[in-house]
Design a protein around this motif. Structure first.
Motif, short mmCIF file in Angstrom:
data_model
loop_
_atom_site.label_atom_id
_atom_site.label_comp_id
_atom_site.label_asym_id
_atom_site.label_seq_id
_atom_site.Cartn_x
_atom_site.Cartn_y
_atom_site.Cartn_z
N ALA A 1 90.93 114.19 7.86
CA ALA A 1 90.95 112.89 8.52
C ALA A 1 90.53 112.96 9.97
CB ALA A 1 92.36 112.29 8.41
N VAL A 2 90.80 114.06 10.65
CA VAL A 2 90.51 114.15 12.08
C VAL A 2 89.01 114.17 12.35
CG1 VAL A 2 90.63 115.67 14.10
CG2 VAL A 2 92.67 115.28 12.72
N VAL A 3 88.26 114.97 11.62
CA VAL A 3 86.84 115.18 11.90
C VAL A 3 86.00 114.04 11.32
CG1 VAL A 3 84.88 116.74 11.61
CG2 VAL A 3 87.19 117.67 11.90
N ASP A 4 85.19 113.42 12.20
CA ASP A 4 84.30 112.37 11.73
C ASP A 4 82.84 112.83 11.65
OD1 ASP A 4 83.43 112.45 14.36
OD2 ASP A 4 84.27 110.51 14.92
N GLY A 5 82.56 114.02 12.15
CA GLY A 5 81.20 114.57 12.07
C GLY A 5 80.26 114.07 13.14
N HIS A 6 80.71 113.13 13.94
CA HIS A 6 79.86 112.58 15.00
C HIS A 6 80.45 112.91 16.37
CE1 HIS A 6 77.57 110.49 11.95
NE2 HIS A 6 78.69 109.99 11.46
N THR A 7 81.49 112.16 16.76
CA THR A 7 82.12 112.45 18.05
C THR A 7 83.07 113.62 17.93
OG1 THR A 7 81.99 110.09 18.59
CG2 THR A 7 83.43 111.45 19.96
N VAL A 8 83.94 113.59 16.92
CA VAL A 8 84.86 114.70 16.68
C VAL A 8 84.19 115.66 15.70
CG1 VAL A 8 87.15 115.39 15.91
CG2 VAL A 8 86.83 113.18 17.02
N THR A 9 83.79 116.82 16.21
CA THR A 9 83.01 117.75 15.39
C THR A 9 83.85 118.85 14.76
OG1 THR A 9 82.51 119.08 17.34
CG2 THR A 9 80.95 117.33 16.77
N GLY A 10 85.10 118.99 15.19
CA GLY A 10 85.93 120.03 14.62
C GLY A 10 87.31 120.06 15.24
N ILE A 11 88.17 120.91 14.67
CA ILE A 11 89.52 121.12 15.19
C ILE A 11 89.58 122.52 15.78
CG2 ILE A 11 91.98 121.30 14.63
CD1 ILE A 11 91.49 119.37 12.32
N ILE A 12 89.91 122.60 17.07
CA ILE A 12 90.01 123.90 17.73
C ILE A 12 91.31 124.58 17.32
CG2 ILE A 12 90.11 125.07 19.96
CD1 ILE A 12 88.42 122.66 21.04
N HIS A 13 92.41 123.88 17.45
CA HIS A 13 93.66 124.35 16.86
C HIS A 13 94.60 123.17 16.69
CE1 HIS A 13 95.86 124.26 20.73
NE2 HIS A 13 94.80 124.82 21.26
N MET A 14 95.56 123.32 15.79
CA MET A 14 96.43 122.20 15.44
C MET A 14 97.83 122.71 15.15
SD MET A 14 95.92 119.33 12.45
CE MET A 14 96.32 120.42 11.08
N ARG A 15 98.82 121.90 15.50
CA ARG A 15 100.22 122.19 15.19
C ARG A 15 100.83 120.95 14.54
NH1 ARG A 15 98.33 126.27 16.54
NH2 ARG A 15 99.08 127.85 18.02
N THR A 16 101.67 121.17 13.54
CA THR A 16 102.43 120.08 12.94
C THR A 16 103.91 120.47 12.94
OG1 THR A 16 102.18 120.96 10.70
CG2 THR A 16 100.51 119.39 11.46
N LEU A 17 104.78 119.48 13.00
CA LEU A 17 106.21 119.74 13.04
C LEU A 17 106.96 118.56 12.43
CD1 LEU A 17 108.58 121.55 14.09
CD2 LEU A 17 108.55 120.14 16.15
N HIS A 18 107.87 118.84 11.53
CA HIS A 18 108.70 117.79 10.95
C HIS A 18 109.81 117.42 11.93
CE1 HIS A 18 107.67 116.62 6.82
NE2 HIS A 18 107.02 117.77 6.78
N LEU A 19 109.78 116.18 12.41
CA LEU A 19 110.86 115.65 13.25
C LEU A 19 112.02 115.17 12.38
CD1 LEU A 19 108.65 113.58 15.71
CD2 LEU A 19 109.57 115.88 16.06
#
Length: 344
Positions: free
Chosen positions: A233-251
């Motif tokens: 969902a993050v990458v659109d291929g135009h403006t957002v070309t990739g994910i450098i790093h990502m963290r997720t956490l259950h609140l």
């Protein structure tokens, strides 16, 4: 508490355990069976545990405050951890003590039909409660095995009820075996042995629950499926070309925090980047509805420069830098870890 929290299973278990606790205690008064006393305390502890789970679900629904800006979702984990403590201390340790005393000072069981009748009734009632917990769990379990479900579930209530009901059924069989052997042989020591086995079983279940809920309290990442959906969902291929790093956490069981550094084009305007971030947040929430808190940080990723650095994740778009006081060769404090690893 949401439906996925297993409220129906908790209420079914609470009703069954209250009725069973009263019946077991009456059987103990008439028969003097230590197994029945241990089982009545066990059912009473289980009833208190279901009350704690319901209370935790209620408290978790409170709105966020300035002191707790991410809300109170983890209340459910705290109360599930308290359940393991109650099960260990009130249920397990009491049964071990009672079994030890009965083995040291055995006596015959009087009015044997009381404990036998109550145990048969309890097995039927616990079976109904266990069936409800299984049916509720199957709605969210998917293709996971039961062991995987208990280990990976983010909502603690259903695993707790499942393990409690499973332990209760085994405990009832142990109690029935102890009482039956005591009646058949005329030796009350078997009743004490059955009680001791019940205590050991409850302590083992309490330790498993404590280990699983401790991991949730420490904070766990999203599951494999959710992580992949977020990346897509993050990458659109135009403006957002990739994910450098990502963290997720259950609140909380139904609330996920997503924080990511995303790569954008070096010639994009601030307006284009802002619009791309807003669009990415909308796509994330559509793909993973429980992603309630999202932080996306744009950066210009330079693969060659990042690869030459000590820690690529710290300088995704910057030039190679000399090690600082906090960096040592091989430092991976910010290196993307496998976000699908479960803490339990």
């Amino acid at each position: 508490m949401s439906a996925s929290g297993g409220t129906k299973a908790i209420v079914a278990a609470l009703g069954a355990n209250l009725a069973i606790a009263v019946a077991k205690f009456v059987a103990f008064l008439f028969s003097g069976s230590s197994s029945m006393l241990a089982e009545s305390v066990h059912s009473l502890a289980d009833s208190g545990n279901q009350g704690l789970l319901l209370l935790g679900g209620k408290k978790a629904q409170r709105e966020a405050t300035p002191q707790h800006p991410f809300g109170y979702g983890r209340e459910r984990y705290i109360y599930a951890f308290l359940v393991s403590i109650v099960l260990f201390s009130v249920g397990g340790m009491f049964a071990v003590y009672e079994g030890y005393e009965k083995i040291k000072h055995p006596h015959e069981i009087e009015a044997w039909y009381w404990p036998v009748g109550v145990l048969v009734f309890a097995i039927i009632a616990e079976g109904f409660s266990f069936r409800t917990a299984i049916r509720e769990s199957n709605e969210t379990r998917g293709s996971l095995t039961w062991t995987q479900f208990v280990r990976r579930a983010k909502a603690p209530e259903l695993p707790v009820v499942l393990l409690e009901d499973f332990g209760a059924l085994i405990g009832l069989v142990l109690a029935l075996a102890g009482v039956g052997l005591a009646i058949g042989t005329g030796d009350g020591i078997w009743d004490g042995i059955g009680t001791l086995c019940i205590g050991i079983l409850l302590i083992a279940i309490a330790i498993v629950l404590a280990a699983e809920t401790k991991s949730l309290l420490l904070g766990e990442a999203a599951g494999t499926d959710e992580v992949e959906k977020i990346k897509t969902a993050v990458v659109d291929g135009h403006t957002v070309t990739g994910i450098i790093h990502m963290r997720t956490l259950h609140l909380g069981p139904e609330e996920l925090l997503v924080a990511a550094k995303i790569a954008v084009q070096h010639d994009d305007t601030a307006t284009e980047v802002a619009n791309a971030i807003n669009a990415a947040e909308s796509r994330i929430r559509e793909a993973v509805p429980i992603a309630r808190v999202i932080y996306l940080e744009p950066d210009i990723y330079n693969e060659a420069a990042a690869a030459a650095g000590i820690n690529p994740a710290k300088r995704p778009g910057g030039a190679p830098a000399e090690p600082t006081a906090g960096d040592t060769p091989g430092d991976a404090s910010d290196t993307p870890a496998d976000p699908t690893e479960s803490g339990h």
